[in-house]
Design a protein around this motif. Structure first.
Motif, PDB file in Angstrom:
ATOM      1  N   GLN A  68      36.375  13.777  76.740  1.00 57.57           N
ATOM      2  CA  GLN A  68      35.528  14.655  77.315  1.00 57.57           C
ATOM      3  C   GLN A  68      34.610  14.726  77.811  1.00 57.57           C
ATOM      4  N   GLU A  69      34.869  15.966  77.176  1.00 63.24           N
ATOM      5  CA  GLU A  69      34.002  17.005  77.262  1.00 63.24           C
ATOM      6  C   GLU A  69      32.633  17.122  76.061  1.00 63.24           C
ATOM      7  N   GLU A  70      33.189  15.869  74.807  1.00 65.02           N
ATOM      8  CA  GLU A  70      32.643  15.566  74.053  1.00 65.02           C
ATOM      9  C   GLU A  70      31.449  15.014  74.833  1.00 65.02           C
ATOM     10  N   ALA A  71      31.924  13.901  75.876  1.00 70.28           N
ATOM     11  CA  ALA A  71      30.965  12.811  76.025  1.00 70.28           C
ATOM     12  C   ALA A  71      29.922  13.531  77.597  1.00 70.28           C
ATOM     13  N   ARG A  72      30.569  14.406  78.531  1.00 69.00           N
ATOM     14  CA  ARG A  72      29.821  15.522  79.529  1.00 69.00           C
ATOM     15  C   ARG A  72      29.384  16.369  77.975  1.00 69.00           C
ATOM     16  N   ALA A  73      29.010  16.925  77.160  1.00 68.69           N
ATOM     17  CA  ALA A  73      27.560  18.201  76.120  1.00 68.69           C
ATOM     18  C   ALA A  73      27.007  16.365  75.469  1.00 68.69           C
ATOM     19  N   HIS A  74      27.232  15.357  75.107  1.00 73.00           N
ATOM     20  CA  HIS A  74      26.441  14.503  74.491  1.00 73.00           C
ATOM     21  C   HIS A  74      24.877  13.939  75.735  1.00 73.00           C
ATOM     22  N   ALA A  75      25.956  13.835  77.080  1.00 72.09           N
ATOM     23  CA  ALA A  75      24.851  13.360  78.198  1.00 72.09           C
ATOM     24  C   ALA A  75      24.093  14.066  78.450  1.00 72.09           C
ATOM     25  N   GLN A  76      24.825  15.947  78.350  1.00 68.48           N
ATOM     26  CA  GLN A  76      23.679  16.701  78.799  1.00 68.48           C
ATOM     27  C   GLN A  76      22.522  16.794  77.295  1.00 68.48           C
ATOM     28  N   ASN A  77      22.661  16.594  76.706  1.00 67.68           N
ATOM     29  CA  ASN A  77      21.965  16.538  75.211  1.00 67.68           C
ATOM     30  C   ASN A  77      20.599  15.140  75.871  1.00 67.68           C
ATOM     31  N   GLU A  78      21.518  14.335  76.257  1.00 63.82           N
ATOM     32  CA  GLU A  78      20.484  12.787  76.190  1.00 63.82           C
ATOM     33  C   GLU A  78      20.154  13.625  77.677  1.00 63.82           C
ATOM     34  N   ARG A  79      20.326  14.011  78.615  1.00 67.74           N
ATOM     35  CA  ARG A  79      18.842  14.126  80.078  1.00 67.74           C
ATOM     36  C   ARG A  79      17.957  15.310  78.993  1.00 67.74           C
ATOM     37  N   THR A  80      18.615  16.582  78.080  1.00 66.61           N
ATOM     38  CA  THR A  80      17.001  17.255  77.813  1.00 66.61           C
ATOM     39  C   THR A  80      16.257  16.312  77.228  1.00 66.61           C
ATOM     40  N   ILE A  81      16.858  15.765  76.076  1.00 67.36           N
ATOM     41  CA  ILE A  81      15.479  14.884  75.490  1.00 67.36           C
ATOM     42  C   ILE A  81      14.378  13.949  76.336  1.00 67.36           C
ATOM     43  N   ALA A  82      15.347  13.408  76.983  1.00 67.48           N
ATOM     44  CA  ALA A  82      14.609  12.467  78.640  1.00 67.48           C
ATOM     45  C   ALA A  82      13.715  13.530  78.918  1.00 67.48           C
ATOM     46  N   ASP A  83      14.720  14.784  79.176  1.00 62.68           N
ATOM     47  CA  ASP A  83      13.311  15.602  79.952  1.00 62.68           C
ATOM     48  C   ASP A  83      12.300  16.141  79.469  1.00 62.68           C
ATOM     49  N   THR A  84      12.623  16.452  78.312  1.00 62.74           N
ATOM     50  CA  THR A  84      11.252  17.302  77.193  1.00 62.74           C
ATOM     51  C   THR A  84      10.587  15.416  77.254  1.00 62.74           C
ATOM     52  N   GLY A  85      11.101  14.690  76.999  1.00 63.20           N
ATOM     53  CA  GLY A  85      10.071  13.443  77.309  1.00 63.20           C
ATOM     54  C   GLY A  85       9.561  12.829  78.191  1.00 63.20           C
ATOM     55  N   ALA A  86       9.983  13.054  79.181  1.00 65.00           N
ATOM     56  CA  ALA A  86       8.744  13.091  80.468  1.00 65.00           C
ATOM     57  C   ALA A  86       8.125  14.334  80.902  1.00 65.00           C
ATOM     58  N   VAL A  87       8.444  15.499  80.158  1.00 59.86           N
ATOM     59  CA  VAL A  87       7.113  17.136  79.917  1.00 59.86           C
ATOM     60  C   VAL A  87       6.303  15.953  79.757  1.00 59.86           C
ATOM     61  N   GLY A  88       6.444  15.789  78.243  1.00 58.47           N
ATOM     62  CA  GLY A  88       5.155  15.544  77.112  1.00 58.47           C
ATOM     63  C   GLY A  88       4.337  13.796  77.658  1.00 58.47           C
ATOM     64  N   ALA A  89       5.383  13.063  78.733  1.00 60.94           N
ATOM     65  CA  ALA A  89       4.732  12.227  78.957  1.00 60.94           C
ATOM     66  C   ALA A  89       3.856  12.250  80.129  1.00 60.94           C
ATOM     67  N   ASP A  90       4.268  13.435  81.278  1.00 60.25           N
ATOM     68  CA  ASP A  90       3.569  13.604  82.102  1.00 60.25           C
ATOM     69  C   ASP A  90       2.389  14.717  82.174  1.00 60.25           C
ATOM     70  N   VAL A  91       2.449  15.382  80.654  1.00 60.21           N
ATOM     71  CA  VAL A  91       1.017  15.432  80.289  1.00 60.21           C
ATOM     72  C   VAL A  91      -0.244  14.694  79.880  1.00 60.21           C
ATOM     73  N   ALA A  92       0.325  14.302  78.941  1.00 60.32           N
ATOM     74  CA  ALA A  92      -0.484  12.141  78.389  1.00 60.32           C
ATOM     75  C   ALA A  92      -0.547  12.061  79.770  1.00 60.32           C
ATOM     76  N   GLY A  93      -0.180  11.536  80.774  1.00 58.12           N
ATOM     77  CA  GLY A  93      -0.502  10.994  81.916  1.00 58.12           C
ATOM     78  C   GLY A  93      -1.952  12.126  82.556  1.00 58.12           C
ATOM     79  N   GLN A  94      -1.390  13.212  82.268  1.00 59.61           N
ATOM     80  CA  GLN A  94      -2.815  14.098  83.664  1.00 59.61           C
ATOM     81  C   GLN A  94      -4.080  14.187  82.600  1.00 59.61           C
TER      82      GLN A  94
END
Length: 167
Positions: A68-94
């Protein structure tokens, strides 16, 4: 009394009864000892199986907690990647919104010709409407992408945790 000698028979009979009684008591003590040994063996086996069961339960609990800790850490990494992608998309949108605003401003420039000026105003309104629609569509797409990423990551984390529990 010629016959039977009670004086001799009585001690012999007592001796026979006493020896049978001693053999009987010895048999009882042997059976008690065997029963006690069997009972001690059962208790020992029971305690051993209990200890083994407890160890297995602790191991399984630790395995599940680590999974479960591995699943939580993997999910946190996925959220970090998604947030980074969202920031890049926001910059491109601007950048896209800025380019759309510049295009609308460029279309609004008119020359000395009145018919060209009328067409320019129509084109300016159309460009502004299209620019506004593009901005709204981009903002909504960003919101939907963020919600999708969050739902996907949460679902995968839930599935990983569940799989860790049932294995």
């Amino acid at each position: 009394m010629n016959g039977f000698n009670w004086r001799l028979a009585l001690p012999m009979l007592s001796l026979g009864v006493a020896s049978h009684w001693a053999v009987y008591q010895h048999g009882l003590s042997v059976e008690r000892e065997k029963a006690g040994h069997a009972s001690a063996q059962r208790e020992s086996d029971s305690r051993l199986s209990q200890v083994i069961g407890e160890r297995q339960a602790r191991y399984e609990e630790q395995r599940r907690a680590m999974a479960q800790e591995e699943a939580r850490a993997h999910a946190q990494n996925e959220r970090t990647i998604a947030d980074t992608g969202a920031v890049g998309a926001d910059v491109a949108g601007q950048r896209m919104r800025r380019d759309a605003a510049e295009l609308a401003a460029a279309v609004s420039c008119s020359g000395p010709d009145t018919t060209a000026s009328a067409r320019g105003q129509t084109a300016t309104r159309a460009a502004m409407v299209l620019s506004d629609l593009l901005i709204q569509a981009d903002a909504r797409a960003g919101e939907l992408a963020k919600a999708y990423d969050q739902a996907r990551i949460a679902g995968q984390a839930c599935e990983s945790s569940y799989n860790a529990l049932i294995k």
